[in-house]
Design an enzyme around this catalytic site. Structure first.
Site, short mmCIF file in Angstrom:
data_model
loop_
_atom_site.label_atom_id
_atom_site.label_comp_id
_atom_site.label_asym_id
_atom_site.label_seq_id
_atom_site.Cartn_x
_atom_site.Cartn_y
_atom_site.Cartn_z
CG HIS A 285 39.23 -22.30 22.11
ND1 HIS A 285 39.66 -23.30 22.96
CD2 HIS A 285 38.58 -21.41 22.88
CE1 HIS A 285 39.29 -23.00 24.20
NE2 HIS A 285 38.62 -21.86 24.18
CG ASP A 297 37.31 -22.76 27.90
OD1 ASP A 297 37.26 -22.40 26.72
OD2 ASP A 297 38.14 -22.34 28.71
CD GLU A 332 41.03 -18.99 23.89
OE1 GLU A 332 40.61 -17.89 24.26
OE2 GLU A 332 41.22 -19.93 24.69
CD GLU A 333 41.63 -21.97 27.24
OE1 GLU A 333 42.06 -20.93 27.77
OE2 GLU A 333 40.44 -22.32 27.28
CG ASP A 360 36.02 -19.47 24.10
OD1 ASP A 360 35.78 -20.45 24.84
OD2 ASP A 360 37.12 -18.89 24.09
CG HIS A 431 40.69 -22.12 32.43
ND1 HIS A 431 41.49 -21.01 32.38
CD2 HIS A 431 40.03 -22.15 31.24
CE1 HIS A 431 41.32 -20.39 31.23
NE2 HIS A 431 40.42 -21.06 30.52
ZN LIG Z 1 37.80 -20.83 25.85
#
Ligand SMILES: [Zn+2]
Ligand SMILES: [Zn+2]
Lengths: 467, 467
Positions: A285, A297, A332-333, A360, A431
């Protein structure tokens, strides 16, 4: 894994290849040519900086790229330009409708009986507090399950604090149990009358960098503000609570919902020479959370899949039999938005999605290969695993899910492969603002590409069917 | 160091004691009683949670305590109460005049040709930018020395970016060379017409948590805003600069100077039974930077020195011969303010300061003992080192400086001891939001107290003179 280890391991290749299993009459074998080309690609990948250069470009020139934001649109333009520059046969986008959410500001502090600032971040898609924030006593709830069982009289008018700690595992198995507090805690706390919810970060580190991630509300309960404390701050609150006095905190979270906007899945293809309509789906992503630069990420996944496909077109004499389709999913998130809309748009074309995989889970090395394929094609995955053995990869017995994004196609019938990565450190960074390029080991990135070229080349070249 | 290692090492004690050197006729020996009591204290200290409990209390109930702020005053009240509760014979304060500085807000971003937020923190005592911040091109200068040599034409109207990287050493030897950029960079940049200065954090970590620390201006040059980038952000800027295009950034730093306020050095004493007027000075500082909770800088030093003195009064049959004076200095981070005013106030009393030491290098274990004492008392420090050998401590040949605060008294004639700590990880955390209790290893804290009780008890009990 170090370069040295790769080279040492690689001396086992010849043995592994010669030991390949005798096949039943009705299965389509993987040809020696295909094996040799896959091995050549693998060995070249171990020496290539291509993925690192792509990742360096994305994190330096674009950086944070929150789903639905102008930065995600900028990332999509970057991706189109990058895929074209690399010479992909086809580069195009598909529109994705995304509900836009904006983080404006966030702060918190303990106000009684002690006074200390708290390091927090709003969870993704969190509602705002009233302007100026709210002050209330906190009620300490150890887990989401305990919140389900809590008496509303103990919750009403308070700020819920869920303190569950994520455990560290190579597979990331600690995430699922802990993350319920983040995904579902707000709705349950609101149902019981809480004014807001703060959770211990769903992460395995000890830094003052809280972990964001999506929160989900439910119809019929008020959308209360939801934020994560950094882990040292959660420790601090627990120590304060241990003293047995009521603890009051102030939380001010300002966010904004902007309605629907159009983002794009970005797609690059290496067109198949014999069956161009049949695709090998290689997913990752393009969006990231807004706090870091999305290096692990999922910049790493973008870099690995793009570099793998590009290497196959660059280093093979002719295009593989089938098309390699690299899809960089949007948003995606925010809830697999791009992937769900891709699956919806392509649901009548599942039959042409021969097999798919996703990257991912950061930039840790691939350590295992799992599959969900027809009985007659299991031997092909075994062959892939044999060719990946010098990379330290083992064949895993579990059924592949295909990853969060590509899994949307697996759910509707596409065969899938999981190139399982070592995620031991992934949730230290996931994150957070700390998701930056310096956290990526260039050697591990090469190992990923090496595993991916083996998978993608064999999947595209082998003439049989995975379905 | 683990508990297990301590216990294993402790089996060597008897041998070490019996191997003590034959003394010349004119030196005062350390009696067997004194050695035995010191060894007993050391062994009890290895089993005591006292220092950790003090540190837990300070970081939990007070937290950040910037010099000159109401939080520093709160910390002083906490310290007075703690020393009284522990039963120190005398607890009192001495006023310290501090120029109060306040951090209000800080933000920065790259605005061209890329757009990315930057994680920064204002350096301590930094001037503010004009309200709303400033936008300018950055000029990359590798080191402070390079800034000294830079052509003002290249600096004028720009934001100076000094990118020097601090190197990691057990002794912290990488700090001195790198920190010039922080302390003196702003004055030199301003002299050459810069609009502001940003530096790579003076720290050894790779987290998005910038390191603050004091900046000094000079008469006759404009006080420009000065901030530190987190190390990953400094990496990012360097990667952008590598592309060869001009990079513009926006920096907004808001701070405020409030003039003089009165803070306090907090002092606790265990009164000597024979020579109460003669003091062993045990120093640390009570203030911290405002970003973290000051666990390693310098809550650990507060906890170690207080616990060591307290343990001596609790576990010995009678008070030692001389007074143990624990001084928790005010506003060290703003320029050794409390220590300088202590030295000024006590300059006529240096003769009664028999010897002193300071704990202000985190919570890493003590690994070496250095001294600055009279020739006739070197053997006493050797004896201390022998008694610390089971703790992994070696005798160091360099002359002791006494630490930043206590060193103010050493400079005017007081003998000094350095209990040198392993600072390998210290600059990962130093002056950042990450300076929190979870970073402290309770076992290492015990080892520190064990070394300190040996030093303090022998220094107070030995009847000879260190001067
Ligand atoms: Zn991810
Ligand atoms: Zn300090």
């Amino acid at each position: 894994m170090t370069k040295h280890m790769f080279l040492k391991a690689a001396t086992g290749v010849a043995f592994l290849l010669s030991a390949s299993t005798a096949l039943k009459a009705d299965v389509v074998p993987v040809s020696d040519d295909t094996r040799e080309t896959a091995a050549m690609l693998r060995d070249k990948a171990l020496k290539s900086d291509a993925a690192y250069e792509i990742l360096e470009s994305l994190t330096t020139e674009v950086g944070p790229r929150l789903g639905g934001s102008e930065k995600e649109a900028e990332a999509a333009r970057w991706a189109v330009a990058k895929l074209k520059a690399l010479g992909f046969d086809k580069v195009y986008t598909e529109p994705v409708t995304v509900s836009k959410w904006e983080r404006i500001s966030e702060s918190a502090s303990v106000v009684a009986p002690y006074t200390q600032p708290l390091s927090i971040t709003a969870l993704g898609k969190s509602a705002a507090t009233p302007e100026g924030g709210i002050t209330a006593e906190i009620v300490h709830i150890p887990t989401y399950e305990a919140l389900l069982e809590a008496d509303p009289a103990d919750i009403e008018g308070k700020i819920v604090f869920i303190s569950n700690r994520m455990e560290r595992f190579k597979t990331g198995a600690g995430y699922g149990p802990a993350v319920q507090a983040r995904g579902k805690g707000a709705a349950e706390a609101a149902r019981k009358g809480a004014k807001a919810i703060i959770i211990r970060s769903i992460g395995t580190d000890s830094h003052r960098l809280p972990h964001t991630g999506g929160v989900n509300y439910e119809e019929g309960t008020p959308p209360i503000a939801a934020a994560a404390l950094s882990n040292p701050d959660a420790d601090l609150l627990e120590r304060m609570l241990d003293r047995g006095k009521p603890i009051s905190i102030h939380v001010d979270v300002q966010t904004k919902f902007h309605g629907d906007v159009t983002m794009h899945n970005v797609i690059g293809e290496i067109t198949g020479r014999e069956k161009p309509e049949e695709v090998i789906l290689m997913g990752s992503h393009l969006d990231s959370w807004d706090l870091g630069t999305g290096a692990i990420d999922d910049g790493a996944g973008v870099a690995i899949t793009v570099a793998a496909a590009d290497m196959i077109q660059d280093l093979t004499k002719e295009r593989p039999r089938r098309t390699l389709r690299v899809v960089l999913f949007a948003s995606e998130e925010l809830g697999l938005i791009g992937a769900k809309q891709y699956a919806e748009a392509h649901k009548d074309d599942v039959a042409n999605h021969v097999i798919g995989a996703e990257s991912d889970f950061g930039a840790g090395p691939v350590w295992a290969l799992a599959s969900k394929v027809s009985t007659g094609s299991v031997h092909v995955v075994d062959t892939m695993a044999q060719l990946m053995q010098p990379l330290g990869v083992v064949r895993h017995g579990r059924e592949a899910g295909g990853g969060p994004d590509v899994g949307q196609m697996v759910k509707i019938g596409m065969p899938g492969i999981d190139l399982m990565q070592d995620g031991t450190d992934y949730f230290d960074l996931h994150h957070t603002a700390d998701d930056t390029l310096d956290k990526v080991d260039p050697e591990a990135l090469k190992q990923n590409v090496a595993a991916w070229v083996v998978f993608a080349y064999i999947a595209a070249e082998w003439p049989g069917d995975f379905r």
